[in-house]
Scaffold this motif. Structure first.
Motif, mmCIF file in Angstrom:
data_model
loop_
_atom_site.group_PDB
_atom_site.id
_atom_site.type_symbol
_atom_site.label_atom_id
_atom_site.label_comp_id
_atom_site.label_asym_id
_atom_site.label_seq_id
_atom_site.Cartn_x
_atom_site.Cartn_y
_atom_site.Cartn_z
ATOM 1 N N MET A 131 -5.179 -56.867 54.844
ATOM 2 C CA MET A 131 -4.254 -56.060 54.074
ATOM 3 C C MET A 131 -4.998 -55.003 53.253
ATOM 4 S SD MET A 131 -1.234 -57.274 51.539
ATOM 5 C CE MET A 131 -2.202 -57.413 50.061
ATOM 6 N N ALA A 132 -6.159 -55.369 52.719
ATOM 7 C CA ALA A 132 -6.950 -54.404 51.951
ATOM 8 C C ALA A 132 -7.405 -53.246 52.836
ATOM 9 C CB ALA A 132 -8.164 -55.090 51.322
ATOM 10 N N GLY A 133 -7.847 -53.554 54.039
ATOM 11 C CA GLY A 133 -8.265 -52.493 54.964
ATOM 12 C C GLY A 133 -7.133 -51.557 55.319
ATOM 13 N N VAL A 134 -5.962 -52.115 55.555
ATOM 14 C CA VAL A 134 -4.791 -51.293 55.866
ATOM 15 C C VAL A 134 -4.444 -50.391 54.674
ATOM 16 C CG1 VAL A 134 -2.303 -51.388 56.300
ATOM 17 C CG2 VAL A 134 -3.842 -52.865 57.587
ATOM 18 N N MET A 135 -4.488 -50.951 53.474
ATOM 19 C CA MET A 135 -4.155 -50.166 52.279
ATOM 20 C C MET A 135 -5.174 -49.052 52.029
ATOM 21 S SD MET A 135 -1.305 -51.290 51.372
ATOM 22 C CE MET A 135 -1.106 -50.410 49.850
ATOM 23 N N VAL A 136 -6.456 -49.315 52.284
ATOM 24 C CA VAL A 136 -7.478 -48.282 52.107
ATOM 25 C C VAL A 136 -7.255 -47.143 53.103
ATOM 26 C CG1 VAL A 136 -9.939 -47.788 52.399
ATOM 27 C CG2 VAL A 136 -9.209 -49.739 51.027
ATOM 28 N N LEU A 137 -7.018 -47.495 54.369
ATOM 29 C CA LEU A 137 -6.769 -46.450 55.366
ATOM 30 C C LEU A 137 -5.504 -45.662 55.041
ATOM 31 C CD1 LEU A 137 -7.715 -48.311 58.665
ATOM 32 C CD2 LEU A 137 -9.010 -46.527 57.479
ATOM 33 N N LEU A 138 -4.479 -46.352 54.582
ATOM 34 C CA LEU A 138 -3.244 -45.681 54.197
ATOM 35 C C LEU A 138 -3.485 -44.727 53.028
ATOM 36 C CD1 LEU A 138 -0.124 -45.472 54.510
ATOM 37 C CD2 LEU A 138 0.011 -47.291 52.806
ATOM 38 N N SER A 139 -4.235 -45.167 52.029
ATOM 39 C CA SER A 139 -4.477 -44.307 50.872
ATOM 40 C C SER A 139 -5.334 -43.095 51.235
ATOM 41 C CB SER A 139 -5.121 -45.094 49.733
ATOM 42 O OG SER A 139 -6.444 -45.440 50.036
ATOM 43 N N VAL A 140 -6.268 -43.268 52.168
ATOM 44 C CA VAL A 140 -7.068 -42.121 52.615
ATOM 45 C C VAL A 140 -6.176 -41.117 53.331
ATOM 46 C CG1 VAL A 140 -8.883 -41.399 54.223
ATOM 47 C CG2 VAL A 140 -9.267 -43.342 52.708
ATOM 48 N N GLY A 141 -5.279 -41.604 54.187
ATOM 49 C CA GLY A 141 -4.343 -40.708 54.865
ATOM 50 C C GLY A 141 -3.435 -39.986 53.891
ATOM 51 N N LEU A 142 -2.923 -40.706 52.898
ATOM 52 C CA LEU A 142 -2.061 -40.080 51.891
ATOM 53 C C LEU A 142 -2.836 -39.069 51.053
ATOM 54 C CD1 LEU A 142 -0.039 -43.227 50.776
ATOM 55 C CD2 LEU A 142 0.854 -41.235 52.000
ATOM 56 N N THR A 143 -4.123 -39.351 50.812
ATOM 57 C CA THR A 143 -4.963 -38.402 50.083
ATOM 58 C C THR A 143 -5.130 -37.113 50.866
ATOM 59 O OG1 THR A 143 -6.165 -40.170 48.968
ATOM 60 C CG2 THR A 143 -7.269 -38.043 49.114
ATOM 61 N N LEU A 144 -5.368 -37.224 52.169
ATOM 62 C CA LEU A 144 -5.559 -36.037 52.997
ATOM 63 C C LEU A 144 -4.284 -35.207 53.121
ATOM 64 C CD1 LEU A 144 -7.724 -37.592 55.856
ATOM 65 C CD2 LEU A 144 -8.494 -36.049 54.040
ATOM 66 N N VAL A 145 -3.146 -35.874 53.160
ATOM 67 C CA VAL A 145 -1.885 -35.167 53.379
ATOM 68 C C VAL A 145 -1.258 -34.675 52.076
ATOM 69 C CG1 VAL A 145 0.469 -35.431 54.251
ATOM 70 C CG2 VAL A 145 -1.433 -36.409 55.518
ATOM 71 N N PHE A 146 -1.307 -35.489 51.027
ATOM 72 C CA PHE A 146 -0.550 -35.163 49.823
ATOM 73 C C PHE A 146 -1.400 -34.797 48.622
ATOM 74 C CE2 PHE A 146 2.429 -37.875 52.215
ATOM 75 C CZ PHE A 146 3.443 -36.955 52.382
ATOM 76 N N SER A 147 -2.144 -35.754 48.077
ATOM 77 C CA SER A 147 -2.821 -35.513 46.808
ATOM 78 C C SER A 147 -4.033 -36.431 46.659
ATOM 79 C CB SER A 147 -1.843 -35.780 45.665
ATOM 80 O OG SER A 147 -2.501 -35.873 44.430
ATOM 81 N N PRO A 148 -5.093 -35.934 46.020
ATOM 82 C CA PRO A 148 -6.259 -36.782 45.771
ATOM 83 C C PRO A 148 -5.958 -37.950 44.831
ATOM 84 C CG PRO A 148 -6.758 -34.468 45.273
ATOM 85 C CD PRO A 148 -5.325 -34.546 45.631
ATOM 86 N N TRP A 149 -4.854 -37.923 44.126
ATOM 87 C CA TRP A 149 -4.488 -39.019 43.232
ATOM 88 C C TRP A 149 -4.288 -40.329 43.988
ATOM 89 C CZ3 TRP A 149 -5.121 -39.035 38.211
ATOM 90 C CH2 TRP A 149 -5.194 -37.818 37.545
ATOM 91 N N TRP A 150 -4.038 -40.253 45.289
ATOM 92 C CA TRP A 150 -3.876 -41.477 46.082
ATOM 93 C C TRP A 150 -5.171 -42.275 46.170
ATOM 94 C CZ3 TRP A 150 0.441 -43.822 47.165
ATOM 95 C CH2 TRP A 150 1.622 -43.091 47.173
ATOM 96 N N LEU A 151 -6.297 -41.667 45.835
ATOM 97 C CA LEU A 151 -7.557 -42.406 45.821
ATOM 98 C C LEU A 151 -7.563 -43.488 44.736
ATOM 99 C CD1 LEU A 151 -10.175 -39.608 46.541
ATOM 100 C CD2 LEU A 151 -9.441 -41.460 48.051
ATOM 101 N N LEU A 152 -6.672 -43.373 43.764
ATOM 102 C CA LEU A 152 -6.536 -44.439 42.769
ATOM 103 C C LEU A 152 -6.118 -45.741 43.437
ATOM 104 C CD1 LEU A 152 -4.828 -42.543 39.821
ATOM 105 C CD2 LEU A 152 -7.190 -43.361 39.953
ATOM 106 N N LEU A 153 -5.308 -45.647 44.481
ATOM 107 C CA LEU A 153 -4.911 -46.844 45.233
ATOM 108 C C LEU A 153 -6.137 -47.487 45.878
ATOM 109 C CD1 LEU A 153 -2.761 -48.752 46.379
ATOM 110 C CD2 LEU A 153 -2.405 -47.111 48.232
ATOM 111 N N THR A 154 -7.028 -46.674 46.419
ATOM 112 C CA THR A 154 -8.261 -47.188 47.012
ATOM 113 C C THR A 154 -9.096 -47.924 45.961
ATOM 114 O OG1 THR A 154 -8.296 -45.361 48.572
ATOM 115 C CG2 THR A 154 -10.341 -46.556 48.290
ATOM 116 N N GLY A 155 -9.205 -47.342 44.777
ATOM 117 C CA GLY A 155 -9.940 -47.999 43.695
ATOM 118 C C GLY A 155 -9.292 -49.302 43.276
#
Length: 84
Positions: free
Chosen positions: A19-43
């Motif tokens: 689940m952590a791997g899926v969430m990291v990949l999802l947050s990277v995709g959201l960062t690329l498409v929408f906003s760098p703030w999604w990197l907070l999810l990765t953290g």
């Protein structure tokens, strides 16, 4: 090649990193498409993984246990113990 685990073989110890791997990949995709703030999810996911490895539980693992997912049994019998 080994087959995929059956649904009864999934344990909290296997699903937490999955689940952590899926969430990291999802947050990277959201960062690329929408906003760098999604990197907070990765953290947040990384902090939970560190917490999980240090103490053996995290909020997600507690939810998984409540949902009926079992824990892995990795106990090694003491030296000299006989199993029959």
């Amino acid at each position: 090649m080994k087959s995929l685990p059956r649904p009864g073989d999934w344990t909290v110890e296997r699903v937490v990193p999955l689940m952590a791997g899926v969430m990291v990949l999802l947050s990277v995709g959201l960062t690329l498409v929408f906003s760098p703030w999604w990197l907070l999810l990765t953290g947040f996911v990384g902090a939970n993984l560190l917490f999980y490895s240090a103490v053996g539980w995290c909020p997600a693992s507690l939810i998984m246990e409540k949902a009926g997912l079992g824990r892995a049994s990795c106990r090694i019998p003491p030296a000299g113990a006989h199993t029959s």
